[in-house]
Design an enzyme around this catalytic site. Structure first.
Site, PDB file in Angstrom:
ATOM      1  N   THR A 120      33.910  56.781 -56.880  1.00  0.00           N
ATOM      2  CA  THR A 120      35.272  56.758 -56.372  1.00  0.00           C
ATOM      3  C   THR A 120      36.291  57.064 -57.464  1.00  0.00           C
ATOM      4  O   THR A 120      36.008  56.842 -58.652  1.00  0.00           O
ATOM      5  CB  THR A 120      35.556  55.361 -55.778  1.00  0.00           C
ATOM      6  N   ASP A 121      37.474  57.522 -57.050  1.00  0.00           N
ATOM      7  CA  ASP A 121      38.561  57.718 -58.028  1.00  0.00           C
ATOM      8  C   ASP A 121      39.125  56.386 -58.521  1.00  0.00           C
ATOM      9  O   ASP A 121      39.845  56.334 -59.513  1.00  0.00           O
ATOM     10  CB  ASP A 121      39.689  58.577 -57.418  1.00  0.00           C
ATOM     11  N   GLU A 122      38.785  55.276 -57.810  1.00  0.00           N
ATOM     12  CA  GLU A 122      39.399  53.984 -58.150  1.00  0.00           C
ATOM     13  C   GLU A 122      38.952  53.472 -59.518  1.00  0.00           C
ATOM     14  O   GLU A 122      39.592  52.601 -60.099  1.00  0.00           O
ATOM     15  CB  GLU A 122      39.110  52.947 -57.048  1.00  0.00           C
ATOM     16  N   TYR A 155      35.914  45.590 -56.679  1.00  0.00           N
ATOM     17  CA  TYR A 155      35.214  46.779 -56.152  1.00  0.00           C
ATOM     18  C   TYR A 155      35.153  47.885 -57.199  1.00  0.00           C
ATOM     19  O   TYR A 155      34.078  48.384 -57.541  1.00  0.00           O
ATOM     20  CB  TYR A 155      35.907  47.285 -54.876  1.00  0.00           C
ATOM     21  N   LYS A 204      31.962  49.575 -59.255  1.00  0.00           N
ATOM     22  CA  LYS A 204      31.618  51.008 -59.177  1.00  0.00           C
ATOM     23  C   LYS A 204      31.641  51.618 -60.583  1.00  0.00           C
ATOM     24  O   LYS A 204      30.794  52.453 -60.930  1.00  0.00           O
ATOM     25  CB  LYS A 204      32.589  51.762 -58.255  1.00  0.00           C
TER      26      LYS A 204
HETATM   27  P1  NAD Z   1      30.487  51.977 -46.129  1.00  0.00           P
HETATM   28  O1  NAD Z   1      30.848  50.581 -46.522  1.00  0.00           O
HETATM   29  O2  NAD Z   1      31.012  52.552 -44.847  1.00  0.00           O
HETATM   30  O3  NAD Z   1      28.901  52.151 -46.081  1.00  0.00           O
HETATM   31  C1  NAD Z   1      28.053  51.609 -47.048  1.00  0.00           C
HETATM   32  C2  NAD Z   1      26.632  51.651 -46.490  1.00  0.00           C
HETATM   33  O4  NAD Z   1      25.757  51.129 -47.511  1.00  0.00           O
HETATM   34  C3  NAD Z   1      26.442  50.774 -45.250  1.00  0.00           C
HETATM   35  O5  NAD Z   1      25.695  51.479 -44.284  1.00  0.00           O
HETATM   36  C4  NAD Z   1      25.660  49.570 -45.757  1.00  0.00           C
HETATM   37  O6  NAD Z   1      24.809  48.995 -44.786  1.00  0.00           O
HETATM   38  C5  NAD Z   1      24.865  50.193 -46.894  1.00  0.00           C
HETATM   39  N1  NAD Z   1      24.472  49.223 -47.925  1.00  0.00           N
HETATM   40  C6  NAD Z   1      25.234  48.246 -48.485  1.00  0.00           C
HETATM   41  N2  NAD Z   1      24.505  47.551 -49.376  1.00  0.00           N
HETATM   42  C7  NAD Z   1      23.272  48.101 -49.394  1.00  0.00           C
HETATM   43  C8  NAD Z   1      22.080  47.838 -50.120  1.00  0.00           C
HETATM   44  N3  NAD Z   1      22.027  46.849 -51.021  1.00  0.00           N
HETATM   45  N4  NAD Z   1      20.998  48.607 -49.896  1.00  0.00           N
HETATM   46  C9  NAD Z   1      21.029  49.615 -48.974  1.00  0.00           C
HETATM   47  N5  NAD Z   1      22.129  49.900 -48.248  1.00  0.00           N
HETATM   48  C10 NAD Z   1      23.237  49.164 -48.461  1.00  0.00           C
HETATM   49  O7  NAD Z   1      30.948  52.866 -47.371  1.00  0.00           O
HETATM   50  P2  NAD Z   1      31.447  54.372 -47.401  1.00  0.00           P
HETATM   51  O8  NAD Z   1      32.911  54.393 -47.207  1.00  0.00           O
HETATM   52  O9  NAD Z   1      30.574  55.208 -46.549  1.00  0.00           O
HETATM   53  O10 NAD Z   1      31.186  54.707 -48.936  1.00  0.00           O
HETATM   54  C11 NAD Z   1      29.931  55.277 -49.361  1.00  0.00           C
HETATM   55  C12 NAD Z   1      29.989  55.491 -50.854  1.00  0.00           C
HETATM   56  O11 NAD Z   1      31.087  56.324 -51.192  1.00  0.00           O
HETATM   57  C13 NAD Z   1      30.188  54.195 -51.653  1.00  0.00           C
HETATM   58  O12 NAD Z   1      29.404  54.268 -52.800  1.00  0.00           O
HETATM   59  C14 NAD Z   1      31.674  54.207 -51.995  1.00  0.00           C
HETATM   60  O13 NAD Z   1      31.909  53.524 -53.203  1.00  0.00           O
HETATM   61  C15 NAD Z   1      31.918  55.701 -52.159  1.00  0.00           C
HETATM   62  N6  NAD Z   1      33.291  56.149 -51.871  1.00  0.00           N
HETATM   63  C16 NAD Z   1      33.926  55.786 -50.718  1.00  0.00           C
HETATM   64  C17 NAD Z   1      35.206  56.293 -50.470  1.00  0.00           C
HETATM   65  C18 NAD Z   1      35.930  55.969 -49.189  1.00  0.00           C
HETATM   66  O14 NAD Z   1      37.115  56.341 -49.066  1.00  0.00           O
HETATM   67  N7  NAD Z   1      35.310  55.332 -48.206  1.00  0.00           N
HETATM   68  C19 NAD Z   1      35.826  57.135 -51.392  1.00  0.00           C
HETATM   69  C20 NAD Z   1      35.134  57.477 -52.561  1.00  0.00           C
HETATM   70  C21 NAD Z   1      33.859  56.992 -52.785  1.00  0.00           C
HETATM   71  P1  TYD Z   2      41.993  51.060 -47.879  1.00  0.00           P
HETATM   72  O1  TYD Z   2      41.776  51.914 -46.667  1.00  0.00           O
HETATM   73  O2  TYD Z   2      41.498  49.666 -47.875  1.00  0.00           O
HETATM   74  O3  TYD Z   2      41.417  51.878 -49.117  1.00  0.00           O
HETATM   75  P2  TYD Z   2      41.597  51.596 -50.726  1.00  0.00           P
HETATM   76  O4  TYD Z   2      42.119  50.238 -50.941  1.00  0.00           O
HETATM   77  O5  TYD Z   2      40.185  51.757 -51.195  1.00  0.00           O
HETATM   78  O6  TYD Z   2      42.521  52.672 -51.207  1.00  0.00           O
HETATM   79  O7  TYD Z   2      43.563  51.008 -48.152  1.00  0.00           O
HETATM   80  C1  TYD Z   2      44.319  52.208 -48.312  1.00  0.00           C
HETATM   81  C2  TYD Z   2      45.735  51.790 -48.649  1.00  0.00           C
HETATM   82  O8  TYD Z   2      46.306  51.137 -47.501  1.00  0.00           O
HETATM   83  C3  TYD Z   2      45.820  50.786 -49.792  1.00  0.00           C
HETATM   84  O9  TYD Z   2      46.980  51.078 -50.571  1.00  0.00           O
HETATM   85  C4  TYD Z   2      45.986  49.453 -49.089  1.00  0.00           C
HETATM   86  C5  TYD Z   2      46.736  49.825 -47.822  1.00  0.00           C
HETATM   87  N1  TYD Z   2      46.469  48.952 -46.656  1.00  0.00           N
HETATM   88  C6  TYD Z   2      47.520  48.338 -45.959  1.00  0.00           C
HETATM   89  O10 TYD Z   2      48.702  48.524 -46.315  1.00  0.00           O
HETATM   90  N2  TYD Z   2      47.227  47.538 -44.900  1.00  0.00           N
HETATM   91  C7  TYD Z   2      45.947  47.304 -44.499  1.00  0.00           C
HETATM   92  O11 TYD Z   2      45.731  46.528 -43.517  1.00  0.00           O
HETATM   93  C8  TYD Z   2      44.879  47.951 -45.186  1.00  0.00           C
HETATM   94  C9  TYD Z   2      43.441  47.741 -44.771  1.00  0.00           C
HETATM   95  C10 TYD Z   2      45.181  48.775 -46.257  1.00  0.00           C
END
Ligand code: NAD
Ligand code: TYD
Length: 352
Positions: A133-135, A159, A163
């Site tokens: 992630t960019d975070e 989180y 990561k």
């Molecule tokens: P998500 O929470 O929707 O899905 C995570 C999946 O991993 C779930 O299906 C869960 O059951 C599985 N999981 C959790 N713990 C596990 C374990 N110990 N063993 C096997 N499976 C396990 O997450 P997402 O949004 O799909 O993100 C996927 C990846 O991308 C993550 O690594 C996250 O850090 C990264 N990412 C997410 C975003 C975003 O905006 N959602 C952005 C950048 C990077």
């Molecule tokens: P989120 O979707 O949780 O992603 P991340 O924290 O990983 O960026 O949140 C996106 C942005 O929206 C973040 O600045 C927090 C804000 N946010 C709210 O203002 N209200 C909410 O209920 C949630 C879930 C997020």
């Protein structure tokens, strides 16, 4: 085969569906623990497809992983599995340390052992692709340049810290053991099959259910938004052509303040499914207490990926968000399936 972890989650699920759309791609072994965020309904269209093998398991389970690697001999591993929600990491960081750090460590060790036993072409082509992630780069001020791959890691939440730790492990496995890795650091994703605890799906569903739209703080925090299908295409590019040991930023060139994102969702809903009383969904916006340690701005410079591998996102924010809102309107069965008792408990805990 390729082995995907976390492929029942939001991005992993979209990746598996996209991957198997192409008949020229190999099959997928999909290992997922099915936490609250994992959902087999996302993979329903693959039921009976012999190219998809779903395994209910944990990336920290060394015996299981060793057995799967020996049995299926994957040519690549794509590691999506993680705990992914910042607010949950604030309430309870332990699971984040367990899966994101220790789980990645165990997965790396099993994969390295498997790779060490390969020879010839199989060893040469093997890849471990870590999804991050960019975070990990921390927070920007409004005048800072967007994150490049050279930015120092400055994670601020449990989180992002977990990561960041996993990214460091992956990097060290390359430098120390020559283990063939690539890492991608992506901005905020949105799109179909997104669990409704994150901003965009939560607000679409709350709006439709007549509930408040709870904006943290002043709503001026900025995120860079990428349509999930574009993230999947970037992963495919990096998996195919990425240079070993490198990291690639993935982003949509779409910086938006949270309040603007929410107003856009409301405007699309006003058009596609107007409220019966004729009042705009914007009236449901409420401002609530800010998230502790809330990062102010993320912005991704994805020019390395564009320059070196020729990747560009296909969707703009306007096209992607419209598709996303439409998808939630069209898929009430999937939505009903995820809005369980434990989901309602989470909303109660987080939003009182
Ligand atoms: P998500 O929470 O929707 O899905 C995570 C999946 O991993 C779930 O299906 C869960 O059951 C599985 N999981 C959790 N713990 C596990 C374990 N110990 N063993 C096997 N499976 C396990 O997450 P997402 O949004 O799909 O993100 C996927 C990846 O991308 C993550 O690594 C996250 O850090 C990264 N990412 C997410 C975003 C975003 O905006 N959602 C952005 C950048 C990077
Ligand atoms: P989120 O979707 O949780 O992603 P991340 O924290 O990983 O960026 O949140 C996106 C942005 O929206 C973040 O600045 C927090 C804000 N946010 C709210 O203002 N209200 C909410 O209920 C949630 C879930 C997020």
């Amino acid at each position: 085969m390729i082995l995907v972890t976390g492929g029942a989650g939001f991005i992993g699920g979209n990746f598996v569906l996209d991957w198997l759309k192409s008949p020229k791609n190999e099959g997928v072994v999909n290992v997922d623990k099915l936490t609250y965020a994992g959902n087999l309904a996302t993979l329903e269209s693959l039921r009976g497809d012999p190219r998809h093998i779903f395994i209910h398991g944990d990336i920290g389970d060394k015996e299981l992983l060793a057995r799967l690697l020996t049995e299926h001999q994957p040519r690549a591993i794509v590691n999506f599995a993680a705990e992914s929600h910042v607010d949950r990491s604030i309430h309870g960081p332990a699971e984040f340390i367990q899966t994101n750090i220790l789980g990645t460590f165990h997965l790396l060790e099993c994969a390295r052992e498997y790779w060490s036993g390969l020879d010839g072409l199989a060893k040469q082509v093997f890849r471990f692709h870590h999804i991050s992630t960019d975070e990990v780069y921390g927070s920007l001020s409004s005048s800072d340049l967007a994150f490049t791959e050279k930015n120092a890691y400055e994670p601020n939440s449990p989180y992002s810290a977990s990561k960041a730790a996993s990214d460091h492990l992956v990097r060290a496995w390359f430098h120390t053991y020559g283990f063939p890795v690539v890492t991608t650091n992506c901005s905020n994703n949105y799109g179909p099959y997104h669990f409704p605890e994150k901003l965009i799906p939560l607000f679409i569903l709350n709006a439709l259910n007549g509930k408040p739209l709870p904006i943290y703080g002043d709503g001026q925090q900025i995120r860079d938004w990428l349509y999930v299908g574009d993230h999947c295409s970037a992963i495919r590019e990096v998996l195919a052509k990425g240079k070993l040991g490198e990291t690639y930023n993935v982003g949509g060139w779409n910086e938006k303040a949270n309040l603007d994102v929410v107003k856009t969702i409301c405007a699309i809903l006003d058009e596609l499914k107007p409220r019966s009383d004729g009042v705009s969904y914007i009236s449901q916006i409420t401002f609530v207490k800010d998230r502790p340690g809330h990062d102010r701005r993320y912005a991704i410079d994805a020019s390395k990926l564009e320059r070196e591998l020729g990747w560009r996102p296909a969707e703009t924010f306007d096209t992607g968000i419209r598709k996303t809102v439409q998808w939630y309107l069209d898929n009430p069965v999937w939505v009903d399936g995820v809005v369980s008792g434990s989901y309602r408990d989470w909303l109660q805990k987080q939003y009182q």
